[in-house]
Design a protein around this motif. Structure first.
Motif, mmCIF file in Angstrom:
data_model
loop_
_atom_site.group_PDB
_atom_site.id
_atom_site.type_symbol
_atom_site.label_atom_id
_atom_site.label_comp_id
_atom_site.label_asym_id
_atom_site.label_seq_id
_atom_site.Cartn_x
_atom_site.Cartn_y
_atom_site.Cartn_z
ATOM 1 N N ALA A 43 75.988 6.312 30.583
ATOM 2 C CA ALA A 43 75.056 6.390 31.717
ATOM 3 C C ALA A 43 74.242 7.692 31.662
ATOM 4 O O ALA A 43 73.445 7.965 32.552
ATOM 5 C CB ALA A 43 75.820 6.301 33.041
ATOM 6 N N THR A 126 75.555 0.730 33.953
ATOM 7 C CA THR A 126 74.590 0.277 34.968
ATOM 8 C C THR A 126 75.116 0.567 36.374
ATOM 9 O O THR A 126 74.382 1.075 37.228
ATOM 10 C CB THR A 126 74.337 -1.241 34.814
ATOM 11 N N HIS A 129 75.025 4.273 36.971
ATOM 12 C CA HIS A 129 73.643 4.712 37.117
ATOM 13 C C HIS A 129 73.175 4.505 38.555
ATOM 14 O O HIS A 129 72.509 5.356 39.148
ATOM 15 C CB HIS A 129 72.761 3.916 36.142
#
Ligand SMILES: Nc1nc2c(ncn2[C@@H]2O[C@H](COP(=O)(O)OP(=O)(O)OP(=O)(O)O)[C@@H](O)[C@H]2O)c(=O)[nH]1
Ligand SMILES: C[C@H](OP(=O)(O)O)C(=O)O
Length: 235
Positions: A43, A126, A129
């Protein structure tokens, strides 16, 4: 942003004792830590371990793998051993140890500090993030059952108080300090692996080291009951 991963190898994951021996719990805890560290790095952040004592990496079979074995598992990219990771040692219990790290905000040593638990085996780059980008003086990814699986703190007026319904307690603490709160609604970050019933989520939704370790230990998805769980081959 400083991204901190608290981890203890001292009788870890005790709630998994009904299905794993203490040695197995240590191995599995290290595997989950590895998965979390890898996801944080993917990330775009450098994870920092927060441990009560210097890591005894011999407790992790991964650290004794040959370089070629590790590279093969990582799909071609060599992984950095846990022993080479940035580490802060603080032997206080979880809450004061994390608050010790949060003091970097008051000291001006960090603009934001993220705390990501080491048992988030479902965490993906993801999902992380989204957490790191969430707004609020405090951004919280609640855990199922009322815990606080991950959070980002941007204001020195906030302190953590883990265990029990820490999600509710952290929201109250933020409100009392007139701080804004962002809530990250994420199945992956909400699923910490605490109890035997959580293991099926690892097998169903991940393909990292933790899932591989469970499969090697004989666990498989058991869909013979109306509620899907796991069964162990040798039982
Ligand atoms: N540095 C540090 N990390 C801790 C400590 N206690 C727990 N952790 C970590 O904090 C996270 C959440 O831990 P818990 O799920 O509450 O506890 P656990 O020891 O993993 O599991 P249980 O024994 O089942 O409660 C995990 O990443 C743990 O490794 C501690 O005293 N110090
Ligand atoms: C750290 C603690 O984890 P739990 O004991 O809820 O798994 C919490 O989320 O407050």
């Amino acid at each position: 942003m400083d991204v901190i991963v608290p981890f203890t190898a001292r009788d870890p994951k005790s709630r998994l004792a009904p299905v794993l021996s203490v040695a197995e719990r240590r191995e599995f805890a290290f595997e989950m830590l590895r998965d979390v560290v890898t996801a944080i790095e993917a990330a775009g952040h450098e994870p920092e371990l927060l441990v009560p004592r210097p890591l005894d990496v011999t407790a992790s079979p991964l650290e004794t793998e040959t370089v070629s074995e590790t590279t093969e598992r990582a799909g071609g990219a060599a992984e950095k051993p846990l022993a080479d990771r940035s580490t802060t040692v603080d032997d206080r219990p979880l809450t004061p140890a994390v608050n010790g790290v949060l003091s970097r905000l008051a000291d001006g040593d960090a603009a934001a500090v993220a705390i990501v638990m080491a048992d988030l085996a479902l965490a993906t780059p993801t999902a992380l993030h989204r957490l790191f980008g969430a707004g609020g003086d405090v951004a919280i990814a609640p855990g199922r059952g009322g815990g606080t699986n991950a959070l980002v703190v941007r204001d020195p007026g906030f302190a953590v108080d883990y265990h029990g319904t820490s999600y509710r307690d952290h929201r109250r603490a933020a409100a009392d300090a007139a701080l804004s709160v962002g809530v990250v609604d994420s199945m992956r970050l909400a699923t910490d692996v605490d109890e035997p019933g959580d293991l099926v989520e690892v097998l169903l939704h991940t393909d990292g080291r933790s899932a591989a370790w469970l499969r090697d230990a004989g666990f498989e998805v058991d869909d013979s009951e109306s509620r899907v769980g796991v069964r162990r081959a040798d039982e």
